[in-house]
Design a protein around this motif. Structure first.
Motif, mmCIF file in Angstrom:
data_model
loop_
_atom_site.group_PDB
_atom_site.id
_atom_site.type_symbol
_atom_site.label_atom_id
_atom_site.label_comp_id
_atom_site.label_asym_id
_atom_site.label_seq_id
_atom_site.Cartn_x
_atom_site.Cartn_y
_atom_site.Cartn_z
ATOM 1 N N THR A 24 7.981 -11.596 -7.431
ATOM 2 C CA THR A 24 7.486 -10.390 -6.773
ATOM 3 C C THR A 24 7.178 -10.652 -5.303
ATOM 4 N N TYR A 25 6.577 -11.796 -5.004
ATOM 5 C CA TYR A 25 6.298 -12.139 -3.608
ATOM 6 C C TYR A 25 7.596 -12.280 -2.810
ATOM 7 N N VAL A 26 8.603 -12.904 -3.415
ATOM 8 C CA VAL A 26 9.891 -13.053 -2.730
ATOM 9 C C VAL A 26 10.513 -11.683 -2.476
ATOM 10 N N ARG A 27 10.424 -10.796 -3.456
ATOM 11 C CA ARG A 27 10.987 -9.463 -3.282
ATOM 12 C C ARG A 27 10.214 -8.670 -2.221
ATOM 13 N N ALA A 28 8.899 -8.900 -2.148
ATOM 14 C CA ALA A 28 8.109 -8.228 -1.119
ATOM 15 C C ALA A 28 8.526 -8.683 0.276
ATOM 16 N N VAL A 29 8.785 -9.978 0.433
ATOM 17 C CA VAL A 29 9.259 -10.483 1.730
ATOM 18 C C VAL A 29 10.622 -9.875 2.064
ATOM 19 N N ALA A 30 11.514 -9.800 1.059
ATOM 20 C CA ALA A 30 12.829 -9.202 1.294
ATOM 21 C C ALA A 30 12.703 -7.730 1.699
ATOM 22 N N LEU A 31 11.778 -6.991 1.045
ATOM 23 C CA LEU A 31 11.577 -5.588 1.398
ATOM 24 C C LEU A 31 11.043 -5.460 2.824
ATOM 25 N N ALA A 32 10.129 -6.340 3.198
ATOM 26 C CA ALA A 32 9.623 -6.306 4.570
ATOM 27 C C ALA A 32 10.752 -6.553 5.564
ATOM 28 N N LEU A 56 13.839 6.727 0.825
ATOM 29 C CA LEU A 56 13.678 6.858 -0.625
ATOM 30 C C LEU A 56 14.068 5.565 -1.336
ATOM 31 N N VAL A 57 15.155 4.944 -0.888
ATOM 32 C CA VAL A 57 15.592 3.681 -1.507
ATOM 33 C C VAL A 57 14.557 2.581 -1.271
ATOM 34 N N LEU A 58 14.035 2.511 -0.040
ATOM 35 C CA LEU A 58 13.009 1.511 0.256
ATOM 36 C C LEU A 58 11.732 1.776 -0.539
ATOM 37 N N ALA A 59 11.390 3.042 -0.708
ATOM 38 C CA ALA A 59 10.194 3.380 -1.476
ATOM 39 C C ALA A 59 10.355 2.985 -2.943
ATOM 40 N N ALA A 60 11.556 3.136 -3.492
ATOM 41 C CA ALA A 60 11.788 2.729 -4.881
ATOM 42 C C ALA A 60 11.549 1.235 -5.055
ATOM 43 N N ALA A 61 12.009 0.435 -4.089
ATOM 44 C CA ALA A 61 11.760 -1.006 -4.155
ATOM 45 C C ALA A 61 10.271 -1.312 -4.048
ATOM 46 N N ALA A 62 9.573 -0.595 -3.160
ATOM 47 C CA ALA A 62 8.134 -0.819 -2.998
ATOM 48 C C ALA A 62 7.382 -0.474 -4.273
ATOM 49 N N VAL A 63 7.752 0.619 -4.942
ATOM 50 C CA VAL A 63 7.093 1.007 -6.185
ATOM 51 C C VAL A 63 7.301 -0.052 -7.261
ATOM 52 N N SER A 64 8.518 -0.594 -7.351
ATOM 53 C CA SER A 64 8.775 -1.630 -8.361
ATOM 54 C C SER A 64 7.938 -2.874 -8.100
ATOM 55 N N ILE A 65 7.736 -3.207 -6.837
ATOM 56 C CA ILE A 65 6.919 -4.376 -6.493
ATOM 57 C C ILE A 65 5.460 -4.122 -6.858
ATOM 58 N N LEU A 66 4.957 -2.949 -6.544
ATOM 59 C CA LEU A 66 3.562 -2.637 -6.866
ATOM 60 C C LEU A 66 3.326 -2.612 -8.370
ATOM 61 N N LEU A 67 4.272 -2.075 -9.118
ATOM 62 C CA LEU A 67 4.142 -2.067 -10.571
ATOM 63 C C LEU A 67 4.084 -3.477 -11.129
ATOM 64 N N ALA A 68 4.938 -4.358 -10.587
ATOM 65 C CA ALA A 68 4.932 -5.747 -11.047
ATOM 66 C C ALA A 68 3.614 -6.441 -10.728
ATOM 67 N N LEU A 69 3.000 -6.082 -9.606
ATOM 68 C CA LEU A 69 1.749 -6.718 -9.202
ATOM 69 C C LEU A 69 0.568 -6.261 -10.030
ATOM 70 N N PHE A 70 0.528 -4.985 -10.376
ATOM 71 C CA PHE A 70 -0.685 -4.431 -10.979
ATOM 72 C C PHE A 70 -0.592 -4.226 -12.495
ATOM 73 N N LEU A 71 0.606 -4.197 -13.051
ATOM 74 C CA LEU A 71 0.733 -3.944 -14.486
ATOM 75 C C LEU A 71 0.862 -5.207 -15.321
ATOM 76 N N PHE A 72 1.151 -6.339 -14.683
ATOM 77 C CA PHE A 72 1.385 -7.565 -15.431
ATOM 78 C C PHE A 72 0.446 -8.666 -14.946
ATOM 79 N N PRO A 73 0.060 -9.581 -15.837
ATOM 80 C CA PRO A 73 -0.845 -10.677 -15.440
ATOM 81 C C PRO A 73 -0.144 -11.649 -14.502
ATOM 82 N N PRO A 74 -0.912 -12.397 -13.717
ATOM 83 C CA PRO A 74 -0.297 -13.349 -12.774
ATOM 84 C C PRO A 74 0.535 -14.422 -13.461
#
Length: 462
Positions: A24-32, A56-74
């Motif tokens: 998720t961190y790697v994907r966040a860097v890629a999105l940035a 819209l495409v960038l927002a979809a990636a951001a939503v997937s990253i946020l879901l991974a961060l907050f819905l699943f344990p570290p």
């Protein structure tokens, strides 16, 4: 994916290598990076896109990253299928961006190689092949149809067809080459790790056998002379006391016992090595063996065994594996270390499962580390408060990780939690709020089928 056999060393058993939080961190860097490139193209180079769809495409990636961060344990680790779907989403998201921003003429098209390369290192070959085919198909599609890059004045950025073909060929070759190269490097690294583990196990076993052989040799050497003396004297007494039949029986018995001692010394080096009956034991015996080193440390350790769901009252006969005993011993040690006075080992079995709960009456797991228990970390040995809580123990914080790893190799699933006060089935524990570790196995993975008997014992027939 085929589950690894208990104790098996194999290069084919990949799984759960990818940690969700790291990915998720790697994907966040890629999105940035994508957002930065988009803003740079608009502000500096005066390029124009369909900004609404790009956002819209960038927002979809951001939503997937946020879901991974907050819905699943570290500590969540992705299975092969879960990681493949994540990489597939990233490739599709990048393909949509390329379609909206110039297609194959966009220099960032080469980023499609990244998910394929990572999957080649961490996933099964069939998953990597599927992702590579999807990546090649998307690159081919955006090389044929895409929204061209435009400047502010409406001018279209035109790239010669030969360069477009070159871009496409380079990316396709890069996808295939990087996937193959990364897979080979990862496979060789894994093979080397397995080889080192096999060497370590062989050396450890050889050392134990060598030590055993030395003990047997020393014992035989030390006892050989007195036994030979006893044998000689008993033989002489037999010849001299022929007129005393009342003593002859005792002398013959003495000679027979000397011969038996000699045979025992010869067999000591073999006995136990092939004794398959020592590889299994009743559930309670295994639990007591695991807890034995910590039962004399001033805490009361209770053993509870309860059948459930129509299971037979007799406790199951289970595999007596070093991994099981060592893993349970680490968890029991932690419970004894932090308990105030009581520790419970609650075993329950049904026709399908075996569940163990290790519970203490301490303060429980700290909330800030509860989500990370089972992950390797190095503790601070200089922590005096920690030393007082855990007298006689100079650990490095790896006990839970080692226990979790060893027990999961046997097919177990571990859950670390705190009691919520509802545990009322244990004696002297009306409202527990201490730590609770639950270990569950499919009964078929750990129990021994005794319906056909225990089978032959090579040690007894040797």
């Amino acid at each position: 994916m085929k589950a690894p056999t208990f104790g098996e060393i194999s290069q084919d058993n990949r799984g759960e290598w990818v940690r969700l939080r790291t990915l998720t961190y790697v994907r966040a860097v890629a999105l940035a990076g994508q957002v930065g490139a988009f803003l740079l193209a608009v502000v500096v180079f005066d390029l124009r896109f369909d900004m609404g769809l790009v956002a819209l495409v960038l927002a979809a990636a951001a939503v997937s990253i946020l879901l991974a961060l907050f819905l699943f344990p570290p500590t969540k680790r992705l299975s092969d299928m879960e990681a493949s779907l994540t990489f597939l989403f990233d490739i599709a998201q990048l393909g949509c961006l390329l379609y909206l921003t110039g297609g194959i003429t966009n220099p960032f098209a080469l980023l499609v190689m990244a998910p394929v390369a990572i999957s080649a290192m961490a996933l099964q070959p069939r998953s990597t092949m599927m992702l590579a085919l999807v990546a090649v198909a998307l690159i081919t599609l955006v090389s044929v149809t895409y929204q061209p890059l435009r400047f502010t004045d409406g001018t279209i950025l035109v790239v010669p067809p030969i360069l477009s073909f070159g871009f496409w060929a380079a990316i396709v070759i890069g996808v295939v080459f990087q996937a193959f190269y990364a897979h080979r490097v990862a496979a060789e690294s894994e093979s080397m790790a397995d080889a080192l583990l096999a060497v370590q196990m062989a050396l450890s076993r050889e050392q134990k056998l060598t030590d055993l052989g030395g003990v047997v040799a020393a014992t035989a050497h030390e006892l050989g002379t007195p036994l030979a003396t006893i044998k000689l004297i008993s033989s002489e007494l037999v010849d001299e006391l022929t007129d005393r039949p009342d003593l002859m029986e005792d002398l013959h018995l003495l000679a027979d016992q000397v011969d038996r001692c000699r045979d025992i010394l010869r067999a000591m080096g073999r006995s136990g090595k092939d004794d398959t009956h020592m590889h299994r034991a009743p559930l309670e015996a295994v639990l007591i063996e695991a807890a034995e080193p910590h039962r004399s440390r001033g805490k009361n350790v209770h053993f509870l065994l309860t059948p459930e769901g129509g299971a037979p009252d007799s406790q199951p006969l289970i595999l007596r594996r070093p991994e099981i005993i060592h893993g349970l011993r680490n968890l029991i040690q932690n419970a004894v270390d932090f308990a105030q006075s009581e520790v419970w080992i609650d075993a329950r079995w049904s026709p399908q499962t075996l569940t163990l709960r290790i519970i203490d009456d301490g303060a429980g797991f700290p909330p800030q580390v509860l989500a990370s228990i089972g992950e390797p970390f190095i503790g601070n040995r200089r922590d005096s408060a920690r030393a007082k809580r855990r007298p006689g123990y100079d650990g490095m914080g790896l006990g839970s990780f080692i226990a979790k790893t060893l027990l999961e190799r046997t097919g177990a699933r571990l859950d670390f939690m705190n009691c919520d006060g509802s545990v009322r089935t244990l004696p002297q524990a009306p409202e527990l709020h201490g730590a609770l570790v639950e270990i569950s196995w499919p009964l078929s993975a750990i129990a021994v089928d005794v319906s056909q008997g225990l089978g032959p014992n090579p040690a007894m027939s040797a």
